[in-house]
Structures are given as structure tokens and as C-alpha cells.
Enzyme design. Sequence first.
Site, mmCIF file in Angstrom:
data_model
loop_
_atom_site.group_PDB
_atom_site.id
_atom_site.type_symbol
_atom_site.label_atom_id
_atom_site.label_comp_id
_atom_site.label_asym_id
_atom_site.label_seq_id
_atom_site.Cartn_x
_atom_site.Cartn_y
_atom_site.Cartn_z
ATOM 1 N N THR A 60 7.257 -9.700 -4.040
ATOM 2 C CA THR A 60 5.923 -9.953 -3.496
ATOM 3 C C THR A 60 5.539 -11.389 -3.873
ATOM 4 O OG1 THR A 60 4.532 -9.492 -5.438
ATOM 5 C CG2 THR A 60 5.380 -7.592 -4.256
ATOM 6 N N LYS B 197 0.798 -1.238 0.000
ATOM 7 C CA LYS B 197 0.000 0.000 0.000
ATOM 8 C C LYS B 197 0.826 1.282 0.000
ATOM 9 C CE LYS B 197 -3.839 -2.153 2.378
ATOM 10 N NZ LYS B 197 -3.137 -3.427 2.670
ATOM 11 N N VAL C 207 12.767 -20.947 -8.846
ATOM 12 C CA VAL C 207 12.930 -22.391 -8.656
ATOM 13 C C VAL C 207 14.245 -22.622 -7.909
ATOM 14 C CG1 VAL C 207 13.099 -24.624 -9.805
ATOM 15 C CG2 VAL C 207 11.734 -22.815 -10.847
ATOM 16 N N LYS D 134 6.692 -24.902 -9.810
ATOM 17 C CA LYS D 134 8.110 -25.002 -10.191
ATOM 18 C C LYS D 134 8.279 -25.955 -11.377
ATOM 19 C CE LYS D 134 9.602 -23.753 -5.591
ATOM 20 N NZ LYS D 134 9.953 -24.212 -4.258
HETATM 21 N N1 LIG Z 1 11.145 -16.863 1.579
HETATM 22 C C1 LIG Z 1 11.697 -17.759 0.784
HETATM 23 O O1 LIG Z 1 12.421 -18.661 1.200
HETATM 24 C C2 LIG Z 1 11.454 -17.685 -0.701
HETATM 25 C C3 LIG Z 1 12.160 -18.542 -1.591
HETATM 26 C C4 LIG Z 1 11.959 -18.419 -2.968
HETATM 27 C C5 LIG Z 1 11.027 -17.498 -3.439
HETATM 28 N N2 LIG Z 1 10.332 -16.723 -2.548
HETATM 29 C C6 LIG Z 1 9.354 -15.789 -3.068
HETATM 30 O O2 LIG Z 1 9.718 -14.455 -2.710
HETATM 31 C C7 LIG Z 1 8.545 -13.645 -2.636
HETATM 32 C C8 LIG Z 1 8.565 -12.874 -1.323
HETATM 33 O O3 LIG Z 1 8.562 -13.784 -0.232
HETATM 34 P P1 LIG Z 1 8.619 -13.260 1.290
HETATM 35 O O4 LIG Z 1 8.839 -14.451 2.128
HETATM 36 O O5 LIG Z 1 9.533 -12.102 1.379
HETATM 37 O O6 LIG Z 1 7.088 -12.726 1.471
HETATM 38 P P2 LIG Z 1 6.541 -11.749 2.619
HETATM 39 O O7 LIG Z 1 7.452 -11.709 3.793
HETATM 40 O O8 LIG Z 1 5.105 -12.135 2.811
HETATM 41 O O9 LIG Z 1 6.583 -10.278 1.951
HETATM 42 C C9 LIG Z 1 5.782 -9.925 0.880
HETATM 43 C C10 LIG Z 1 5.914 -8.434 0.641
HETATM 44 O O10 LIG Z 1 5.205 -8.121 -0.577
HETATM 45 C C11 LIG Z 1 4.357 -7.003 -0.329
HETATM 46 N N3 LIG Z 1 3.224 -7.011 -1.264
HETATM 47 C C12 LIG Z 1 2.156 -7.846 -1.290
HETATM 48 N N4 LIG Z 1 1.336 -7.517 -2.323
HETATM 49 C C13 LIG Z 1 1.916 -6.462 -2.952
HETATM 50 C C14 LIG Z 1 1.548 -5.676 -4.062
HETATM 51 N N5 LIG Z 1 0.426 -5.895 -4.751
HETATM 52 N N6 LIG Z 1 2.374 -4.671 -4.443
HETATM 53 C C15 LIG Z 1 3.522 -4.411 -3.754
HETATM 54 N N7 LIG Z 1 3.907 -5.121 -2.669
HETATM 55 C C16 LIG Z 1 3.113 -6.139 -2.276
HETATM 56 C C17 LIG Z 1 3.933 -7.165 1.116
HETATM 57 O O11 LIG Z 1 3.406 -5.966 1.613
HETATM 58 P P3 LIG Z 1 2.296 -5.942 2.812
HETATM 59 O O12 LIG Z 1 3.096 -6.159 4.058
HETATM 60 O O13 LIG Z 1 1.697 -4.592 2.698
HETATM 61 O O14 LIG Z 1 1.334 -7.047 2.508
HETATM 62 C C18 LIG Z 1 5.291 -7.553 1.726
HETATM 63 O O15 LIG Z 1 6.084 -6.400 1.906
HETATM 64 C C19 LIG Z 1 7.359 -14.616 -2.778
HETATM 65 O O16 LIG Z 1 6.898 -14.589 -4.119
HETATM 66 C C20 LIG Z 1 7.955 -15.966 -2.460
HETATM 67 O O17 LIG Z 1 7.281 -17.038 -3.093
HETATM 68 C C21 LIG Z 1 10.546 -16.779 -1.211
#
Ligand SMILES: NC(=O)c1ccc[n+]([C@@H]2O[C@H](COP(=O)([O-])OP(=O)(O)OC[C@H]3O[C@@H](n4cnc5c(N)ncnc54)[C@H](OP(=O)(O)O)[C@@H]3O)[C@@H](O)[C@H]2O)c1
Length: 359
Positions: free
Chosen positions: A95, A48, A149, A223
Site C-alpha cells: 500500500t 476495505k 529506494v 528516499k
Molecule cells: N509502482 C512503482 O513503480 C513503485 C516503485 C517503488 C515503490 N512503490 C510503492 O509500492 C506501493 C504500492 O504501489 P502501487 O503502485 O501498487 O499502488 P496502487 O496501485 O495505488 O495500489 C495500492 C493498493 O493498496 C491498497 N490500500 C490502500 N490503503 C490501504 C490500507 N489502509 N490497508 C490495506 N490496503 C490498502 C489499495 O486498496 P484500494 O484500492 O481499496 O484503495 C490498493 O489495493 C506504494 O507504497 C508505492 O510507493 C511503487
Amino acid sequence: MSNHKTINLVVFGIGNVGSTLIQQIHTAKKQLQQQNITIKIPVVTNSKLAFYNEDGLTHTWDCDFQKFSVPYKVNEIISFVKAQQFQNLIAIDATASTDFVKNYVSLVENGFHIVSANKVANTLHYDFYNTLRNTLKKHNKSFLYETNVGAGLPIIETIKNLYGSGEQITKIKGVFSGSLSYIFNVFSERNKSFSKVLQEASKLGLTEPDARQDLSGNDVARKVLILARELNLKAEFQQVSIESLVPKQLNGKTTLHQFKTRIKELDVPFQNRLASLSNDAVLRYVGELDVVNQTLEVKLVSEKKQSAIGQLRGADSIFEIFTESYGENPLVIQGAGAGKAVTARGLLSDVIKLSNQLN
Ligand SMILES: NC(=O)c1ccc[n+]([C@@H]2O[C@H](COP(=O)([O-])OP(=O)(O)OC[C@H]3O[C@@H](n4cnc5c(N)ncnc54)[C@H](OP(=O)(O)O)[C@@H]3O)[C@@H](O)[C@H]2O)c1
């Protein structure tokens, strides 16, 4: 320093991965200078709010964001970077949002390259996949997504290189999920109930808050689909055959609370499954792309303890890539396939790869 490059990143998503990326960029500043690269982050956002600083974030960015962020629309960010005449623009998608992906085409049309950890753009309908790639070509922009992946593991790049050089990839098989890797690695030791292992995995922060998201197999299926599309198979998500591990009576219609209180209902079926194996076998939840038969599968299988997949430990991922030249013995890539540090590093490595192609 004529060949010094300044890269301007707009980081969308400052959760686990996005904020770790910003931290890693600050820490790597000197290292990047030695490579003649300066990375500036003039805008960061959550879903937001956005924080703007035309000079780039400082180490107090977190506090600055709390104090000075304002509601935003992606169009306003595009106008801001245009007004500032920023060059070498990269949008980072950290995100997990389907909505955000709808901005990719307009970001590319307005001068952005894209580096993404978000799997959505590569797993929507094939028409979108194609439109995005045509737009990128038209505007001479790049889209890198190594972290989709295996997080920081070099899976996409390896497959792209093999495929691009004419190598026939016949099959890709492996354990593509850190949480399901841990769950079956520990459960197959045969000294804990399935529910106990699941609770442990959750305590370690390996599963999603609702572990059914992991157990559904959908993330592994995404994946497999991404890998298939790298090999030019025009597959859709619906074509992936998925063995969900969520019992029918505890599916999405049941609340998370009900699922947690009835979690022991998973014990008997998984115990029976394990008991049906020979002593030298273990359970593994694998993704398998059979390129020859064009089948995409996600399933629970029995593996010999001594096999590469059978020897997996902890929450590691493993990818076995079978090709014509590698013959019977696949190329194997193994290691941490999840976690904020390796994922953020994977994003940063994509940024550097892209920077090396920019002027
Ligand atoms: N964590 C891992 O090990 C891992 C590994 C590989 C890939 N990934 C990928 O990396 C991505 C991020 O993971 P994460 O663990 O960092 O998630 P997270 O902690 O839930 O953080 C997500 C972030 O995205 C923001 N967001 C959500 N919707 C949005 C939008 N429409 N526009 C702009 N910002 C938005 C959220 O904001 P709000 O707080 O306002 O909701 C939050 O800041 C995901 O796609 C995940 O599948 C993660």
C-alpha cells in the site's frame, strides 16, 4: 524434503505492485520448489476488503476476490492466521498508506515478519522508526524494504553491507526518481518545451496522476531520508532541504485542472535555467546525502553530459555511493528504479531472503 519450507504471506494492497507480486509468485512456483520453498497466500486485501483461503490463493484469485471478499479489520486477520496455526508469516505492505503502517507493531507482536514497498514506516518521526526496530528485536522478527529506494535495485542491501562492515560512506548522490529522471533527461536534449515533456511523461504513466506530487521533490526527499537512517543518522523529514519544482502560483491550493490548463507557465523558468548552462551540461534533479556534513538535499543541478549522472537515459535511476575505499570513483548502481514488475520482483526477492533465514 525435511528442509522444505512453507511461507505464508498476507498481501496488503493489490494495486499495481501487489497484484504483480501475486502473479510472479504463481509463475515462479517451480523455481521456488527447486529451492525447497512453497509460498502460500492465505489472505489478500485492499483498503476495505479481504479474501481468505486457508489453502492459499489459486490462479483465479482475482475473480475470487471480486466474488468472495469481505470487509475486514487487521485484528481479524491476525486471529485467522493464529487459528490456522500458520508458521513463517510475512505481511507484505504493498500500500502507500500511512494508516496501514500503524498496524506494523501489532503484526510483529503477533508473529509476522514484514516486507514493505511502502516508504511511510521509514520516514515517519524517528520515535516510530525506533519503536518498530525495538519491537522487531524483541520478537526476533525481520523488516525488509529494499523496494523503498530504487525499486528492485539493490541499494539498501549494498549500503547496509558497506556500513555494517565498517566502510566509511561519505556521500550518496543520484537521480532517485524515475519520472524526474525521464523529464530532465528528455528536456536537457533542448528540443522540447518543459510542459510538453511533462505531458509526455504523464502519458507514459511515469508520473503520478497529479504530476505536482513528483515535482514537489517529496518522494525523492523520503528516499534521501531512508538512506540517511540506514547510516544511523537520526534525521527527520523536515531536515531535508527540498527544491520544489512546482511554481508557487500553481501549488496545492490550485486544483489539478487549473494546474493542467496553466502548465505552460512552467516553460519559461525551466527554459531560462537550461539556457544558463554551457553546451556540455544537462539538468538533473538529484538527491544528495552528505554524510560528513550531515546534510540532506534534493535539488535541480547542472551536470556535465559526460558524467555518470549526465549520461542517464530514459527513466533510469542512478545511485553513486562514495566511500573511503572507493575513493574518488564511486560505486555506481543504475537501472530501472520504478515500475510494477521490478518493484514486485524486489518484494519477492526480500521474501526469499527472509525465507532463507527461517526454519
Ligand atoms: N509502482 C512503482 O513503480 C513503485 C516503485 C517503488 C515503490 N512503490 C510503492 O509500492 C506501493 C504500492 O504501489 P502501487 O503502485 O501498487 O499502488 P496502487 O496501485 O495505488 O495500489 C495500492 C493498493 O493498496 C491498497 N490500500 C490502500 N490503503 C490501504 C490500507 N489502509 N490497508 C490495506 N490496503 C490498502 C489499495 O486498496 P484500494 O484500492 O481499496 O484503495 C490498493 O489495493 C506504494 O507504497 C508505492 O510507493 C511503487
